[in-house]
Scaffold this active site. Structure first.
Site, PDB file in Angstrom:
ATOM      1  N   ASP A 144       0.855  -1.181   0.000  1.00  0.00           N
ATOM      2  CA  ASP A 144       0.000   0.000   0.000  1.00  0.00           C
ATOM      3  C   ASP A 144       0.896   1.238   0.000  1.00  0.00           C
ATOM      4  O   ASP A 144       2.121   1.126   0.105  1.00  0.00           O
ATOM      5  CB  ASP A 144      -0.848  -0.058   1.291  1.00  0.00           C
ATOM      6  CG  ASP A 144      -1.931   1.002   1.332  1.00  0.00           C
ATOM      7  OD1 ASP A 144      -2.277   1.555   0.279  1.00  0.00           O
ATOM      8  OD2 ASP A 144      -2.423   1.284   2.442  1.00  0.00           O
ATOM      9  N   GLU A 171       2.531   5.108  -3.944  1.00  0.00           N
ATOM     10  CA  GLU A 171       2.498   6.090  -5.059  1.00  0.00           C
ATOM     11  C   GLU A 171       3.830   6.823  -5.202  1.00  0.00           C
ATOM     12  O   GLU A 171       4.119   7.266  -6.306  1.00  0.00           O
ATOM     13  CB  GLU A 171       1.357   7.081  -4.821  1.00  0.00           C
ATOM     14  CG  GLU A 171      -0.016   6.461  -4.926  1.00  0.00           C
ATOM     15  CD  GLU A 171      -0.330   5.490  -3.786  1.00  0.00           C
ATOM     16  OE1 GLU A 171       0.128   5.748  -2.663  1.00  0.00           O
ATOM     17  OE2 GLU A 171      -0.995   4.477  -4.036  1.00  0.00           O
ATOM     18  N   ASP A 178      -9.037   3.271  -1.723  1.00  0.00           N
ATOM     19  CA  ASP A 178      -9.843   3.676  -0.576  1.00  0.00           C
ATOM     20  C   ASP A 178     -11.162   4.281  -1.006  1.00  0.00           C
ATOM     21  O   ASP A 178     -11.320   5.498  -1.074  1.00  0.00           O
ATOM     22  CB  ASP A 178      -9.050   4.670   0.276  1.00  0.00           C
ATOM     23  CG  ASP A 178      -7.798   4.014   0.839  1.00  0.00           C
ATOM     24  OD1 ASP A 178      -7.747   2.770   0.857  1.00  0.00           O
ATOM     25  OD2 ASP A 178      -6.893   4.745   1.245  1.00  0.00           O
TER      26      ASP A 178
END
Ligand SMILES: *[C@@H]1O[C@H](CO)[C@@H](O)[C@H](O)[C@H]1NC(C)=O
Ligand SMILES: *[C@@H]1O[C@H](CO)[C@@H](O)[C@H](O)[C@H]1NC(C)=O
Ligand SMILES: *[C@@H]1O[C@H](CO)[C@@H](O)[C@H](O)[C@H]1NC(C)=O
Ligand SMILES: *[C@@H]1O[C@H](CO)[C@@H](O)[C@H](O)[C@H]1NC(C)=O
Ligand SMILES: *[C@@H]1O[C@H](CO)[C@@H](O)[C@H](O)[C@H]1NC(C)=O
Ligand SMILES: *[C@@H]1O[C@H](CO)[C@@H](O)[C@H](O)[C@H]1NC(C)=O
Ligand SMILES: *[C@@H]1O[C@H](CO)[C@@H](O)[C@H](O)[C@H]1NC(C)=O
Ligand SMILES: CC(=O)N[C@H]1CO[C@H](CO)[C@@H](O)[C@@H]1O
Length: 882
Positions: free
Chosen positions: A430, A433, A564
């Protein structure tokens, strides 16, 4: 002027520029003239020189470019335009291996490259029909150091699918649409903004065929679709080169373009059979007792739970590769993992990339080992770049560093050691980015860590370290640029400046690349490293890695969850488009959305409906946020029943879906299909994104509104069968209203023309499921025939030595099941059900022998002929009706 004010002023000017550039001004740029055009076999090269006075919209126009066009296969043209004078950033081959070229002759190609020399414009057209698919005519190419533009004309109301990641309709609006590609931690997945992943590819569908265009470029970009002055598609890219792959697709079968795209980006990784089981997760499990309790409660509710997950809660102060000694002590967590494994269940944990920056704490060895190997991403001045993530101040692994694989693999081998650590079955990655909570200019991350309360202290009391668990165990049963932080063309990044909420674009990788160019690759590279680490832990076994951030080609390594989202009907509906983008277009088939929604508060009815829709996501996981109320399926009776009903269908279909996945791994055929893939001439299907095919033949049509028990669905001109009653329904190419759709059910139809392999019943684990007998359902199509296939192997090895591969076909009253039966399934074919049979036949022969009447039953109402076969599933089988 003060330095920061100057920067702000420049940024403002650049935003205004980006926003206000008149498309006509761009079209007035001089473009290039083509000279020195040479062709040799399937290769064309030319020099491109600026055709007039420079327009310098976002920097100085490059004066000299080089063009190279290759007919790589009969269905693929590769077109590359680079700076003639110096090399520019291109995605390293180590991250994106280029497909090999077969160097075919243009005469044999199904698409052609055509061009004009002054100014240079080009088009791609279909050889058979001369239909133009892509054309830059009247839109000059612009190539500046930090701004590249290529624009093509499109037909009116073009059917464009792809680009991403985004929360827009699957069928993209062509009216004033901007799709921005720049990895972003995008909580709430707001519509119309750039999200976590980057896939610069689109498929365009016409009734005359489907083709695809892939721009291999990892720089930030805005892709604009517009209807003013004709329909057009325009790339605005802030770096790299123009590197296009044009895919011919096919005039009749849309899935062909998906297979051709897979040849470019790689075939999806095969996943283990168990990964299609139910996954349960949440952010906010308080301690090990809580986690164990969820496992027990699923068992008690009789809902098959395959895999239990834990979010960052398990970590000590949110530091990766640690467990909280009080709340999630290692010995108790190991007990949970052992329990799961001894019940044929699995365990998955979250691992983030960011490593807590705590040089003065000698005990946090993961930081120190990374420091010793020097693997952290560097700031411009050469020191380790610091950011702010869950544990507070952190550093990021540099996935380009030569020592990083050693580092990451060793940390996995150590922390996830089956003997001393947590023996996970898959990995969840997770925040890649990479996400950064530090607000620009981020000059004091330590202060911001305090202000943001990172890591947050635990507020609940610690559990009794000896607390009993599993009491109710019912289961025992590099280039210099003018402005790398704020380039003159500002892409429409929803986070604002390029470096906002992520690593600075001027940070430097070990190979000299800057995040400016490589940012969009970070999550993909972490994915590749994590998969390698997982394979090192269990050599030879397939693994499951689920990532948030992605780049083109990542399906060859990992799966993806859609980030999310919110417990909203809008997000329930959108999940279908999101999934179709990844599974059908981007070649990332192991995909799903957080079932019942991640943030916000779900309702019982939304969660019930979502549990049924989620049973048709390739990756089926219930997950939510720490601040949201619990939403495990057993919380509400309605949801429990809905989940059981839908999982029952999914599990019975698991070998059918596993076969589809194997096919995807073999040739890139998608595992999910939008309706237009199956009905490419039926324009009514082009905009549909609330219904889809799970595998080739299972049509899923969920209810889509709160409180509703009805739904209008589209049935193309074809024969369908109700999955529950098996009764035939004639589709007429119109909308059908379904009413009284109970909250615990979901409308599922079988598309005529298929022989489905089903398990006769479901089970509590996928291991148990594999001990159940098969049945074949013969669902004939409009021509009275049906066919299907079934692939079975051990479900987990990367190399398989024994495989069972069977083709089923039905015509003229006879079902033939033929193939190789090398994998010992140990089960029987219990029965065959023939659908749309008006009258019981006089005789039924199984392998040439008449079957007794007691083993044949005909249901005249639903037109189902049920034949009890009961033969070992280890050789060819025939069932003949006469
Ligand atoms: C670049 O190359 C072209 C010819 O290849 C030449 O005419 C031009 O002057 C070169 N220099 C620059 C700065 O573009
Ligand atoms: C190829 O380009 C030339 C020049 O623009 C044009 O006349 C011709 O029609 C094009 N061919 C096709 C098939 O588009
Ligand atoms: C195009 O979309 C942008 C962003 O949503 C909006 O600001 C602008 O007004 C729209 N323009 C037109 C012509 O609709
Ligand atoms: C276990 O069963 C007891 C008695 O039926 C019940 O009170 C308790 O809540 C159950 N615990 C779990 C974790 O299900
Ligand atoms: C890799 O790690 C070793 C220490 O094991 C270190 O000496 C070396 O400098 C590192 N390599 C690079 C390129 O930083
Ligand atoms: C490098 O820059 C960062 C801020 O960007 C600063 O915190 C750090 O101290 C600098 N390191 C050196 C060695 O100058
Ligand atoms: C399918 O059949 C079942 C059982 O007869 C029935 O309850 C359901 O309404 C039917 N669904 C559709 C979509 O017709
Ligand atoms: C589509 C949608 O409703 N998006 C919302 C998701 O949640 C974020 C944050 O709560 C909102 O900003 C979006 O509008």
């Amino acid at each position: 002027m003060h330095w920061t004010l100057l920067t702000l002023w420049l940024r403002l000017v650049s935003y205004i520029c980006a926003a206000n550039v008149d498309p006509a001004a761009l079209d007035a740029c001089p473009g290039y003239n083509a000279q020195n055009v040479k062709t040799e076999g399937g290769t064309l090269t030319a020099d491109l020189t600026l055709a007039g006075e420079a327009c310098n919209v976002f920097g100085e126009d490059l004066v000299a470019l080089s063009l190279r066009v290759d007919y790589e296969t009969k269905d693929r043209i590769h077109l590359k335009i680079v700076d003639a004078n110096s090399s520019r950033y291109e995605i390293p081959d180590s991250v994106f291996p280029r497909p090999s070229s077969q160097a075919v002759s243009p005469d044999s190609a199904s698409i052609q490259f055509n061009f004009t020399t002054s100014p240079f414009t080009f088009s791609i057209y279909r050889s058979s029909s001369q239909e133009v698919l892509f054309s830059t005519a009247s839109h000059p190419i612009i190539f500046e150091p930090q701004y590249l533009r290529v624009k093509t004309n499109l037909p009116d109301n073009a059917n464009i699918y792809g680009f991403g990641e985004h929360t827009n309709p699957f069928h993209l609006p062509t009216d004033n649409m901007t799709l921005t590609l720049w990895s972003r931690d995008s909580f709430g997945i707001p519509t119309g903004t750039n999200l976590y992943g980057n896939h610069p590819v689109y498929f365009e569908h016409r009734t005359t065929g489907t083709h695809g265009v892939f721009l291999l470029n990892s720089n930030g970009m805005d892709v604009k679709l517009s209807n003013t002055a004709g329909t057009s598609l325009e790339y605005n890219v802030i770096g790299g080169i123009m590197d296009f792959y044009f895919l011919a697709g096919s005039e009749s079968d849309p899935a062909e373009v998906a297979r051709q795209y897979a040849e470019v980006v790689g075939l999806p990784a095969e996943v283990a059979y168990w990964t299609f089981g139910l996954h349960q997760c949440r952010f906010g499990y308080k301690d090990f007792v809580d986690v164990a309790g969820v496992v027990s409660k699923y068992a008690a509710a009789g809902i098959p739970l395959e895999t239990m997950w834990t979010d960052i809660d398990y970590m000590d102060r949110r530091r990766i590769f640690t467990v909280d000694p009080q709340y999630f002590p290692m010995n108790r967590m190991r007990e949970i993992v052992d329990f799961l494994h001894s019940h044929d269940q699995r365990f998955i944990l979250m691992t983030d990339p960011a490593v807590a920056f705590i040089p003065d704490d000698p005990d946090y060895t993961p930081y120190h080992r990374g420091k010793d190997l020097n693997i952290y991403l560097k700031a411009v001045n050469g020191s380790d770049f610091v950011a702010l993530v869950w544990p507070g101040v952190t550093v990021y692994p540099d996935w380009f560093h030569p020592n990083v694989t050693e580092y990451w693999t060793n940390e996995f081998l150590d922390f996830y050691d089956p003997e001393t650590g947590l023996d996970i079955d898959g990995a969840w990655i997770d925040m890649n980015e990479p996400a950064n909570f530090c607000n620009l200019p981020c000059d004091d991350p330590f202060q911001q860590a305090k202000e943001q309360n990172l890591p947050p202290p635990r507020t609940n009391p610690a559990p009794d370290p000896n607390a009993p668990i599993f009491q109710n165990d019912s289961l025992s049963q590099l280039r210099k640029r003018d402005d790398i932080l704020n380039p003159p063309y500002a892409i429409n990044n929803a986070a604002g400046a390029l470096s906002s909420k992520t690593s600075m674009t001027n940070t430097v990788h070990a190979n000299g690349l800057q995040e400016y160019d490589a940012h969009n690759l970070y999550g993909s590279m972490m994915s590749i490293a994590t998969r390698a680490a997982m394979l090192a832990r269990r050599p030879g076994k397939r693994t499951l890695v689920i990532t948030r951030s992605t780049f083109a080609g990542i399906g060859a390594h990992v799966g993806k969850w859609l980030g999310d989202n919110v417990s909203l009907w809008e997000h329930y509906r959108f999940s279908i488009a999101g999934m179709l983008n990844f599974a059908t277009i981007f070649q990332v088939p192991m995909v799903g959305s957080d079932i019942c929604g991640f943030s916000g508060e779900t309702t019982e009815t939304l969660c019930a409906r979502w549990a049924t829709l989620g049973a048709f996501y390739p990756f089926m996981r219930n997950h939510n946020q720490d601040t949201s109320p619990s939403q495990e399926y057993y919380i509400w009776p309605l949801v429990t029943q809905a989940a059981k009903n839908a999982i029952d269908i999914r599990y019975r279909l698991m070998d059918y879906f596993y076969t589809a996945f194997h096919q995807a791994h073999t040739d890139g055929t998608p595992v999910l299909h939008p309706l237009w893939f199956k009905y490419p001439k039926d324009a009514n299907t082009f905009p549909l994104d609330l219904q889809f095919f799970f595998g080739d033949s299972i049509l899923v049509s969920p209810v889509t509104e709160e409180g509703s028990t009805s739904v209008d669905i589209y049935l193309p001109d074809d024969i369908f069968y109700n999955f529950t009653s098996l009764a035939p329904i004639e589709g007429t190419g119109s909308t059908v209203s379904l009413t009284n759709v109970d909250f615990t059910t979901i409308p599922v139809h079988i598309k005529g023309g298929v022989v489905l392999p089903l398990r006769v019943e479901s089970a509590m684990t996928t291991t148990e499921l594999r001990t159940k007998d098969f049945e074949f359902v013969v669902a004939t199509g409009q021509d009275g025939t049906a066919s299907g296939s079934l692939y079975i192997d051990d479900g987990e090895s990367i190399e398989q030595s024994q495989m069972t591969t069977v083709d089923m076909s039905f015509k003229e009253g006879k079902l033939d099941v033929k193939g190789t039966f090398d994998f010992p399934t140990g089960v029987n074919v219990a029965r065959v059900r023939f659908l749309n049979v008006e009258k019981a036949p006089k005789k039924v022969k199984v392998n040439g022998k008449n079957l007794g009447h007691s083993r044949i039953e005909h249901d005249a109402t639903n037109k189902v002929l049920d034949v009890i076969v009961d033969v070992a599933f280890d050789k060819d089988l025939s069932v003949e009706l006469s």
